[in-house]
Scaffold this active site. Structure first.
Site, PDB file in Angstrom:
ATOM      1  CB  SER A  87      -0.958  -0.038   1.200  1.00 21.87           C
ATOM      2  OG  SER A  87      -1.888   1.010   1.134  1.00 21.87           O
ATOM      3  CD  GLN A 243      -1.312   1.629  -3.504  1.00 22.71           C
ATOM      4  OE1 GLN A 243      -1.798   2.504  -2.806  1.00 22.71           O
ATOM      5  NE2 GLN A 243      -0.034   1.310  -3.460  1.00 22.71           N
TER       6      GLN A 243
END
Length: 291
Positions: A87, A243
């Site tokens: 992440s 993302q």
């Protein structure tokens, strides 16, 4: 082949980076540069802030990014053959492999944190950790819920984090427990990261990323969105934008790095969470912290 891996939110701890600041002139210079760029002394919170202060998204994300990148930059033998980050950690990975400058990486992380915080305030939402079920079972149950709930983090086999509205996640947890999950535990997070509820943040971050100069990296980055290696800056940028609303495919990223020749995984940043996940993905993989 060495794969350097970079942690995401949740790896923070009080006192993080303090020893680096005290022991290395180069680290001090980078930390002070960061204080200037951010417009506040983030080092004060990192070194002596409370756990609660460190949990604020606008502090957490730049803190973990800084700890990771400074560690890499002062390491005498930092020579990656491939990189990946979980992440937020993808930004650390992209600075250390030369795709982003330190300054631009930090600015983007600060903008990302602010945008995510705003998105969280727009819609009350949450995440939950699900243990002991096959990914496919979790995916199917999420699809059955008539509210927003999606797989968010494929951390390792048998460990998947789901993300969505509070109602959606609570309903999913009930069904997942009934389906045999060892645990389906609501997490103490501010919002539904890596879900469609992050769309406002994705749009905001996209504008910032499009304005930022990316360079061809020294080695591939295995990106969260598709777990594939990328060197082309156009692809890297698009994957970085996507993302925010897509799941983190960590299991698949590690598996692909192993297939492509990774023999050693070196975690660079606070904590040892990723080393643990690597060992659960492949018991024979060698995983350690940066020296």
């Amino acid at each position: 082949m060495k794969a350097y891996i970079f942690p995401g939110q949740g790896a923070q701890f009080t006192g993080m980076g303090k020893n680096l600041y005290e022991e290395s002139a180069k680290a001090r210079e980078l930390f002070e540069q960061a204080n200037e760029i951010l417009g506040f002394r983030i080092t004060d919170t990192m070194f002596s802030g409370t756990e609660e202060e460190l949990k604020q998204t606008n502090v957490t994300q730049p803190s973990i990014f800084l700890h990771s990148v400074v560690l890499a930059k002062i390491s005498s033998n930092f020579q990656p053959d491939m990189v990946a980050g979980h992440s937020l950690g993808e930004f650390s990975a992209l600075v250390t492999n030369g795709a982003l400058s330190f300054e631009d990486g930090l600015r983007l992380v600060a903008q990302r944190a602010a945008a995510m915080q705003k998105a969280c305030e727009l819609q009350p939402s949450t995440m939950a950790a699900v243990l002991g079920l096959d990914d496919e079972v979790v995916e199917n149950i999420c699809r059955e819920i008539d509210d927003v709930v999606v797989p968010a983090n494929y951390n390792c086999p048998g460990q998947l984090v789901i993300s969505g509205t509070i109602r959606g996640v609570e309903l999913a947890c009930e069904k997942l427990k009934a389906a045999g999950a060892k645990r389906a535990l609501i997490l103490a997070v501010g919002g539904a990261f890596h879900s469609p509820l992050m769309e406002p943040a994705r749009a905001e971050l996209a504008a910032a990323i499009e304005k930022t100069v990316f360079s061809t990296p020294i080695c591939p980055v295995y990106q969260n969105v598709n777990a594939q290696p990328a060197i082309d800056t156009t692809i890297i940028k698009q994957n970085l934008i996507d993302q925010l609303t897509a799941p983190v495919r960590w299991t698949q990223s590690v598996q692909n790095m192993l297939t492509d020749g990774a023999t050693q995984f070196v975690e660079c940043g606070p904590g040892k969470v990723l080393q643990g996940l690597v060992k659960k993905i492949s018991s024979s993989a060698e995983a350690m912290s940066v020296a």
